[in-house]
Scaffold this active site. Sequence first.
Site, PDB file in Angstrom:
ATOM      1  N   SER A   1      11.776  26.795  -8.748  1.00 56.27           N
ATOM      2  CA  SER A   1      12.886  26.067  -8.125  1.00 56.27           C
ATOM      3  C   SER A   1      14.227  26.758  -8.311  1.00 56.27           C
ATOM      4  O   SER A   1      15.050  26.808  -7.394  1.00 56.27           O
ATOM      5  CB  SER A   1      12.962  24.644  -8.695  1.00 56.27           C
ATOM      6  OG  SER A   1      11.752  23.963  -8.527  1.00 56.27           O
TER       7      SER A   1
ATOM      8  N   HIS B   1      18.504  24.508 -11.969  1.00 56.73           N
ATOM      9  CA  HIS B   1      18.832  24.426 -10.554  1.00 56.73           C
ATOM     10  C   HIS B   1      20.288  24.825 -10.307  1.00 56.73           C
ATOM     11  O   HIS B   1      20.586  25.572  -9.373  1.00 56.73           O
ATOM     12  CB  HIS B   1      18.581  23.005 -10.037  1.00 56.73           C
ATOM     13  CG  HIS B   1      17.136  22.697  -9.852  1.00 56.73           C
ATOM     14  ND1 HIS B   1      16.682  21.616  -9.122  1.00 56.73           N
ATOM     15  CD2 HIS B   1      16.015  23.316 -10.309  1.00 56.73           C
ATOM     16  CE1 HIS B   1      15.363  21.590  -9.127  1.00 56.73           C
ATOM     17  NE2 HIS B   1      14.939  22.610  -9.853  1.00 56.73           N
TER      18      HIS B   1
END
Length: 200
Positions: A126, A177
């Site tokens: 991610s 992230h």
Amino acid sequence: MFLRTENVQTFVRLYPTVSSIIVTHVICWTFFSIETTFANFLLEKLIGINVYIRMGEYWRLFTPLFLHLHFGHMMINSLSLILFGPALEKMLGTCKFIIVYIWSGTFANVATLFFLPPLYSHLGASSAIFGLFGVYIYLIIIHKNIIDRRHAQIIITSLCIGIVMTVTNPNINTIAHTFGFLGGATIAPFIASRRNPYAI
């Protein structure tokens, strides 16, 4: 730009880096999902665990980018890569795309090392995918001729959805992230050409 109409053979030929990463996702998930003694031992050696990184096992800053805990986790990241990876691989070229992907993910894992507890463990692509969005946002803001308005709206909307999912899911590494995105955005000025021939 984001609508995929190629068959598998054509996709692999046009986007070899994205294809290789996705194949690696699938192979790694399949191998480690068997849960043999050796697979469990190897997985323990490859996932990111802060305390072991601090002890010198620095490969753990890199290897988690290709590992996923659950099938759904692997599929979401792979589908995101299928949607948003090809256009950027075409624009940047193979080498620069790899640099962005690895740099963003590793940058995020370094941030995880510094900002999260010693026993914190992490894995998943991610952060590297958020790095791709970092490059896209840079291009949208700085080089407006490369990405048209309609596609820019898709990118911004998708990023907003990703941010909402990040802050509302307690099991997601928010630090990774965030810094994955920042990693892509900060390296973009050095790898995104102003004379890119693939304006979209």
